[in-house]
Design an enzyme around this catalytic site. Structure first.
Site, PDB file in Angstrom:
ATOM      1  N   CYS A   1       0.838  -1.188   0.000  1.00 62.92           N
ATOM      2  CA  CYS A   1       0.000   0.000   0.000  1.00 62.92           C
ATOM      3  C   CYS A   1       0.881   1.249   0.000  1.00 62.92           C
ATOM      4  CB  CYS A   1      -0.946   0.098   1.186  1.00 62.92           C
ATOM      5  SG  CYS A   1      -2.147  -1.229   1.254  1.00 62.92           S
TER       6      CYS A   1
ATOM      7  N   ARG B   1       4.069  -0.436  -4.769  1.00 66.89           N
ATOM      8  CA  ARG B   1       3.784  -0.908  -3.415  1.00 66.89           C
ATOM      9  C   ARG B   1       2.485  -1.704  -3.338  1.00 66.89           C
ATOM     10  NH1 ARG B   1       6.820   1.896   0.380  1.00 66.89           N
ATOM     11  NH2 ARG B   1       5.337   1.350   2.005  1.00 66.89           N
TER      12      ARG B   1
ATOM     13  N   TRP C   1      -2.481  -2.845  -1.671  1.00 68.28           N
ATOM     14  CA  TRP C   1      -2.128  -4.272  -1.742  1.00 68.28           C
ATOM     15  C   TRP C   1      -3.020  -4.935  -0.703  1.00 68.28           C
ATOM     16  CZ3 TRP C   1      -0.152  -8.240   1.317  1.00 68.28           C
ATOM     17  CH2 TRP C   1       0.320  -9.362   0.625  1.00 68.28           C
TER      18      TRP C   1
ATOM     19  N   ASN D   1      -1.685   2.857   5.378  1.00 68.21           N
ATOM     20  CA  ASN D   1      -0.772   1.781   4.989  1.00 68.21           C
ATOM     21  C   ASN D   1      -0.376   1.078   6.269  1.00 68.21           C
ATOM     22  OD1 ASN D   1       1.322   0.174   3.947  1.00 68.21           O
ATOM     23  ND2 ASN D   1       2.809   1.805   4.241  1.00 68.21           N
ATOM     24  N   GLY D   2      -0.652  -0.224   6.344  1.00 67.43           N
ATOM     25  CA  GLY D   2      -0.292  -0.957   7.555  1.00 67.43           C
ATOM     26  C   GLY D   2      -1.377  -1.955   7.892  1.00 67.43           C
TER      27      GLY D   2
ATOM     28  N   GLU E   1      18.024 -17.727  -6.554  1.00 68.02           N
ATOM     29  CA  GLU E   1      17.638 -16.392  -7.030  1.00 68.02           C
ATOM     30  C   GLU E   1      17.120 -16.454  -8.472  1.00 68.02           C
ATOM     31  OE1 GLU E   1      16.938 -13.778  -5.665  1.00 68.02           O
ATOM     32  OE2 GLU E   1      17.139 -12.181  -7.124  1.00 68.02           O
TER      33      GLU E   1
ATOM     34  N   LYS F   1      13.395 -15.237  -9.458  1.00 65.16           N
ATOM     35  CA  LYS F   1      13.143 -14.205 -10.472  1.00 65.16           C
ATOM     36  C   LYS F   1      12.153 -14.732 -11.498  1.00 65.16           C
ATOM     37  CE  LYS F   1      14.156 -11.496  -8.849  1.00 65.16           C
ATOM     38  NZ  LYS F   1      14.781 -11.208  -7.628  1.00 65.16           N
TER      39      LYS F   1
ATOM     40  N   GLU G   1       8.508 -15.189  -9.978  1.00 64.95           N
ATOM     41  CA  GLU G   1       7.737 -14.010  -9.578  1.00 64.95           C
ATOM     42  C   GLU G   1       7.296 -13.146 -10.757  1.00 64.95           C
ATOM     43  OE1 GLU G   1       9.541 -11.223  -6.821  1.00 64.95           O
ATOM     44  OE2 GLU G   1      11.501 -11.497  -7.718  1.00 64.95           O
TER      45      GLU G   1
ATOM     46  N   HIS H   1      18.302 -36.772  -4.679  1.00 69.60           N
ATOM     47  CA  HIS H   1      17.620 -37.169  -3.442  1.00 69.60           C
ATOM     48  C   HIS H   1      16.124 -36.885  -3.512  1.00 69.60           C
ATOM     49  CE1 HIS H   1      21.441 -38.120  -1.639  1.00 69.60           C
ATOM     50  NE2 HIS H   1      21.897 -36.936  -2.028  1.00 69.60           N
TER      51      HIS H   1
ATOM     52  N   LYS I   1       6.361  -4.320  -3.714  1.00 71.36           N
ATOM     53  CA  LYS I   1       7.799  -4.126  -3.551  1.00 71.36           C
ATOM     54  C   LYS I   1       8.225  -4.193  -2.096  1.00 71.36           C
ATOM     55  CE  LYS I   1      11.863  -2.926  -5.151  1.00 71.36           C
ATOM     56  NZ  LYS I   1      12.558  -3.998  -5.866  1.00 71.36           N
TER      57      LYS I   1
HETATM   58  O1  M6R Z   1      12.879  -5.029   1.047  1.00 65.16           O
HETATM   59  P1  M6R Z   1      13.389  -6.406   1.330  1.00 65.16           P
HETATM   60  O2  M6R Z   1      14.727  -6.662   0.778  1.00 65.16           O
HETATM   61  O3  M6R Z   1      13.348  -6.719   2.804  1.00 65.16           O
HETATM   62  O4  M6R Z   1      12.370  -7.376   0.629  1.00 65.16           O
HETATM   63  C1  M6R Z   1      12.434  -8.757   0.832  1.00 65.16           C
HETATM   64  C2  M6R Z   1      11.599  -9.485  -0.191  1.00 65.16           C
HETATM   65  O5  M6R Z   1      10.269  -9.114  -0.070  1.00 65.16           O
HETATM   66  C3  M6R Z   1      12.062  -9.205  -1.613  1.00 65.16           C
HETATM   67  O6  M6R Z   1      13.407  -9.520  -1.778  1.00 65.16           O
HETATM   68  C4  M6R Z   1      11.234 -10.034  -2.610  1.00 65.16           C
HETATM   69  O7  M6R Z   1      11.526 -11.385  -2.478  1.00 65.16           O
HETATM   70  C5  M6R Z   1      11.496  -9.542  -4.036  1.00 65.16           C
HETATM   71  N1  M6R Z   1      10.261  -9.410  -4.737  1.00 65.16           N
HETATM   72  C6  M6R Z   1      12.347 -10.445  -4.820  1.00 65.16           C
HETATM   73  O8  M6R Z   1      12.536 -10.037  -6.119  1.00 65.16           O
END
Ligand code: M6R
Length: 623
Positions: free
Chosen positions: A2, A27, A74, A100-101, A498, A502, A505, A521, A618
């Site tokens: 948010c 956000r 969000w 927001n919260g 990673e 990527k 997501e 395994h 984000k």
């Molecule tokens: O702001 P942060 O680094 O704490 O965020 C952590 C995760 O939410 C963030 O890395 C998320 O996994 C990303 N979307 C990955 O691309």
């Protein structure tokens, strides 16, 4: 999670609010809404879905309002429907709130307000706020609006940043913060507020970050700040050295692609900030300018790291570096797990929170908990909580003893790319600093590491130059692929994780990262001709092992894609993504780039919203 904006001044509020929401859309983008005051009435417009839906509704009307608030959502409490979109109003439509919260005790408050006759039109936690403000609003008392907001805040449990309008006070915007970010922007006779400075820099670089427990009144004449007990605070704004261009795409189709291309510059900036380029083995100076608290250099026995998502992956590389370079046993925890099952307190342990946003709820809560545990356990708190972040002005900075700024610049794409590499670079610097000052590595090795690091930006540019077109073409081979496996070992195992994150997501393809040796395994049962396997097989101590594991996948008909170094002679890979030959120690900084590009082009060719993938935000400021 948010985003909120607010404006009061001389310009048309709607334009400024919508522009701000556009910058905050990363956000959350389940719905958006604005409220203004026109002729003693709240005028609110909301729309489900992304901001363009709200924008097209707003195009049908013209507004002269000079005060307003806005929100991009969000969804947490209640579906992403228009009736749950902010701003939320009280029963008489005199008070409007964006939040927001999460208001943790909203059920109890809602129940109580219902018995008092309030009618609720949404499923959100936020709607209790305007009803409470209306309940406490007494036009007879001095400062009625501020007083009602203050009383309301004292009833709220949880984390929140709010902006509030009241029709009886058409020249006042009240904002408050408790564990959710909020920044005030200062103009000439106009003032702004936003969850993030990205929404402000277009208008002003004079800003003040509200701290927890602070409430502010914004009027065309100025800003007054108080603590929640009503005490006036004297605070001076600061100047941000950002330009609005930082938050534009600058010719790239998506922010993610722009941010991938910014990575060589990010690495250069980090090296310039922290590595003493004049250092020589016999000099009296230190090779790294981190200047941590002295006792960290003397007493440290363990490091524990808490992080989420991509930051957790960067931390796994950090573990490797801290153990191999600085010889410090290091543990990496998911912040969301650590909060509820922390490791027993260990002596002489530094805790590092890694978070690009500095606002991730789980990471913040884990660090707060750890700080309290240490105060209680030792009766004497020794500074030992560090933060690695791209946002030194964030909530993280208010908790930790020292911040290591990653200097990546603002990252807008929801998928972290340049901030990941910047975090990894911080770990190189930290490991080098600790290794040298604790005499775990020779001066000669320090020189080798500094030399290796300094070559990385050019090597990264080489990959972007030589591999991008090839990767774009390769990406077109997977229009219907449903599963991907990524494998790596040692320092490149986190890169497999990673690469998979990527891809999943932004392309919504099921993808898993595994340590290559673990495939047999269990996960190898997943493989057939429809499941491509990406193996990170760069030269170094585990090269042959990864090749053997890749062979095992090939024997199950998997299409094999290798991330390999130049002049690699292995012929098992159907496709090779080539990086320059480097010491294994530095390879993750290079090997991640082809995987970022691969996921970007697969998602982009599928026509997906790369910068704002579904269901994500984000900055994850809820548990
Ligand atoms: O702001 P942060 O680094 O704490 O965020 C952590 C995760 O939410 C963030 O890395 C998320 O996994 C990303 N979307 C990955 O691309």
């Amino acid at each position: 999670m948010c985003g909120i904006v607010g404006y009061i001044g001389t310009q048309t509020a709607i334009d400024i609010l919508v522009h701000g929401l556009e910058k905050l859309e990363y956000r959350g983008y389940d719905s958006a809404g604005v409220a203004t005051i026109i002729e003693n009435q709240i005028h609110s417009v909301k729309a489900k879905g992304k901001l363009y839906n709200l924008r097209s509704k707003l195009e049908k009307e013209s507004s002269i309002a000079k005060i307003g608030i806005g929100h991009t959502r969000w969804a947490t409490h209640g579906k992403p429907e228009e009736y749950n979109a902010h701003p939320h109003l009280d029963g008489q439509g005199k008070i409007a709130v964006v939040q927001n919260g999460i208001i943790e005790n909203y059920q109890e408050l809602r129940q109580q307000l219902k018995t008092e006759g309030c009618e609720f039109v949404s499923d959100t936690d936020t709607e209790v706020i305007p009803h409470l403000i209306a309940k406490y609003y007494n036009p007879e008392v001095d400062d009625a609006f501020m007083s009602a907001v203050n009383k309301t805040i004292s009833r709220l449990d949880g984390a929140f940043a709010i902006a509030v309008l009241c029709v009886d006070f058409p020249d006042e915007l009240i904002v408050a913060r408790q564990n959710a970010p909020l920044t005030i922007g200062f103009g000439q006779g106009e003032f702004y507020c936003a969850s993030d400075v990205t929404a402000l820099v277009h208008h002003t670089t004079t800003i003040l970050t509200l701290e927890n427990g602070e409430i502010a009144r914004l009027t065309p004449l100025g800003v007054e700040i108080y603590d929640f007990s009503g005490q006036r605070l004297r605070k001076a704004p600061r100047t941000l050295d950002w330009s609005p261009v930082t938050v534009e795409k600058q010719g790239f189709r998506h922010f993610m692609l722009k941010e991938i291309h910014e990575q060589p510059a990010v690495v250069r900036t980090c090296l310039e900030a922290y590595i003493n380029s004049n250092w020589e083995p016999n000099s009296n100076e230190n090779p790294v300018n981190l200047n941590l608290s002295p006792h960290i250099y003397e007493d440290l026995e363990h490091i524990q790291i808490v992080a989420c998502g991509t930051s957790w992956h960067a931390s796994l590389i950090g573990k490797y570096l801290l153990e191999q370079i600085a010889q410090i046993p290091t543990f990496v925890e998911y912040a969301s797990e650590f909060r509820y099952s922390p490791t027993p307190i260990m002596r002489n342990t530094a805790t590092i929170g890694v978070t690009q946003s500095g606002e991730t709820a789980d990471t913040i809560a884990a660090l707060e908990m750890e700080k309290q545990r240490r105060i209680i356990a030792t009766n004497e708190y020794r500074p030992g909580i560090l933060g690695i972040t791209n946002r030194p002005e964030s909530t993280l900075a208010t908790i930790v003893d020292q911040v290591i700024n990653t200097y990546a610049g603002i990252e807008i794409g929801v998928a972290a790319t340049k901030t990941f590499l910047a975090q990894v670079m911080s770990f190189y610097v930290l490991a080098l600093d600790l290794g040298y000052r604790r005499q775990k590595i020779s001066a000669q090795r320090v020189m080798e590491i500094i030399n290796g690091l300094s070559q990385l930006p050019n090597q990264m540019e080489q990959i972007l130059h030589s591999e991008e077109e090839k990767i774009k073409e390769l990406a077109s081979d997977f229009p219907d692929t449903r599963d991907f496996i990524f494998i790596g070992r040692g320092i490149n195992f986190p890169i497999a994780l990673e690469g998979a994150l990527k891809l999943k997501e932004i392309s919504y393809i099921h993808a898993e990262g595994y340590p290559a040796g673990e495939m047999k395994h269990g996960p190898i049962a997943l493989l057939d001709a429809h499941v491509p396997v990406v193996a990170i097989a760069v030269s170094g101590s585990v090269y042959e092992k990864v090749i053997s594991n890749a062979q095992e996948a090939k024997a199950r008909d998997a299409r094999l894609i290798g991330v390999v170094v130049e002049n690699d002679t292995e012929d098992i890979f159907q496709d090779k993504l080539v990086i320059p030959e480097v010491d294994e120690l530095f390879s993750p900084v290079l090997s991640v780039i082809p995987l970022q590009l691969l996921s970007y082009y697969i998602a982009s060719l599928r026509g997906l919203d790369v910068d704002q993938p579904r269901n994500l935000a984000k900055s994850v400021t809820v548990e």
